[in-house]
Design an enzyme around this catalytic site. Structure first.
Site, short mmCIF file in Angstrom:
data_model
loop_
_atom_site.label_atom_id
_atom_site.label_comp_id
_atom_site.label_asym_id
_atom_site.label_seq_id
_atom_site.Cartn_x
_atom_site.Cartn_y
_atom_site.Cartn_z
CD GLU A 80 -2.94 -1.13 0.12
OE1 GLU A 80 -3.03 -0.10 -0.59
OE2 GLU A 80 -3.61 -2.15 -0.09
NE ARG A 90 -17.66 -3.44 1.30
CZ ARG A 90 -17.73 -4.74 1.62
NH1 ARG A 90 -18.90 -5.32 1.82
NH2 ARG A 90 -16.63 -5.47 1.71
CB CYS A 143 -6.37 -2.48 6.71
SG CYS A 143 -6.47 -4.23 7.11
CG HIS A 164 -4.59 -4.87 2.20
ND1 HIS A 164 -4.90 -3.53 2.02
CD2 HIS A 164 -5.36 -5.30 3.23
CE1 HIS A 164 -5.83 -3.19 2.91
NE2 HIS A 164 -6.13 -4.25 3.65
N1 PCA Z 1 -8.44 -6.54 6.72
C1 PCA Z 1 -9.37 -5.45 6.96
C2 PCA Z 1 -9.33 -5.20 8.44
C3 PCA Z 1 -8.55 -6.32 9.03
C4 PCA Z 1 -7.99 -7.05 7.88
O1 PCA Z 1 -7.22 -8.01 7.97
C5 PCA Z 1 -9.08 -4.22 6.12
O2 PCA Z 1 -8.55 -4.36 5.01
O3 PCA Z 1 -9.40 -3.12 6.55
#
Ligand code: PCA
Length: 210
Positions: A80, A90, A143, A164
């Site tokens: 990211e 959401r 996140c 991610h």
């Molecule tokens: N993914 C979510 C929150 C926790 C996770 O592992 C996100 O992308 O916000």
């Protein structure tokens, strides 16, 4: 000695397992680099995750902060690049809170850039045979909140990044893109290793046309 803080998340949204938390455990168990690695698995709650992160930053004063989370439905590891100052959930978090269109941190700028070498990290993961790309949105859920909070609280001392990960093959819903859990852990490890030693990062072509 350099201190690295690596975080993942607990399961959320009906999943039994969060591959980011699993990867963090695996990276910790296999850690062999000359840097102190501190790991934690954060709750998927806006308040709890940010509070825990702040606590970890105060206690350990890391030089590198790499947070990781699940992006179910993505086929590649996403390094990211941008955290936005926005919460727009959401679905409710694991505490039942669903903030809509409020700032991650009042008075802070609209967005912040990762300070890890995002293109070099993505390239290192791809070079290991694992699909990866620079991503320009970490979403607007927990996140992104943790990523934005880390960028506000840990700079200028630390380099801060967020990765991610896709579902793991072991726990993906039927028909969804996934990677083996081992590959996810390897990608997370490479993100740290490349941040610690990015080499002479060339100007890598990247960006998005849309
Ligand atoms: N993914 C979510 C929150 C926790 C996770 O592992 C996100 O992308 O916000």
């Amino acid at each position: 000695m350099t201190t690295v803080l690596l975080t993942g998340f607990e399961p959320f949204g009906g999943d039994a397992v969060n591959p980011s938390g699993e990867a963090v455990r695996q990276v910790a168990a296999q850690w062999d680099m000359p840097a102190r690695l501190v790991t934690d698995v954060l709750p998927v709650t806006f308040e709890g995750a940010a509070a825990r992160l702040r606590e970890l930053l105060t206690t350990h004063r890391p030089d590198v902060v790499l947070a990781t989370g699940l992006a179910g439905g993505r086929a590649a590891v996403g390094v990211e690049r941008i955290a936005v100052n926005l919460l727009d959930a959401r679905i409710p978090d694991n505490a039942g809170h669903q903030p809509i269109d409020v700032p991650s941190m009042s008075g802070a700028p609209a967005a912040a850039f990762a300070t890890v070498p995002v293109k070099a990290v993505a390239a290192a993961i791809v070079a290991a045979g694992i699909p990866a790309e620079v991503s320009h949105s970490a979403g607007t859920f927990v996140c992104n909140h943790v990523f934005f909070t880390a960028l506000q609280e840990a700079l200028p001392r630390a380099r801060v990044g967020f990765v991610h990960v896709p579902w793991s093959r072991e726990h993906a819903p039927q028909g969804q893109p996934a990677l083996p859990a081992d590959a996810i852990a390897q990608a997370v490890r490479l993100a740290i290793v490349t941040t610690l030693d990015p080499g002479g990062t060339p100007a890598l072509v990247g960006g998005a046309l849309h």
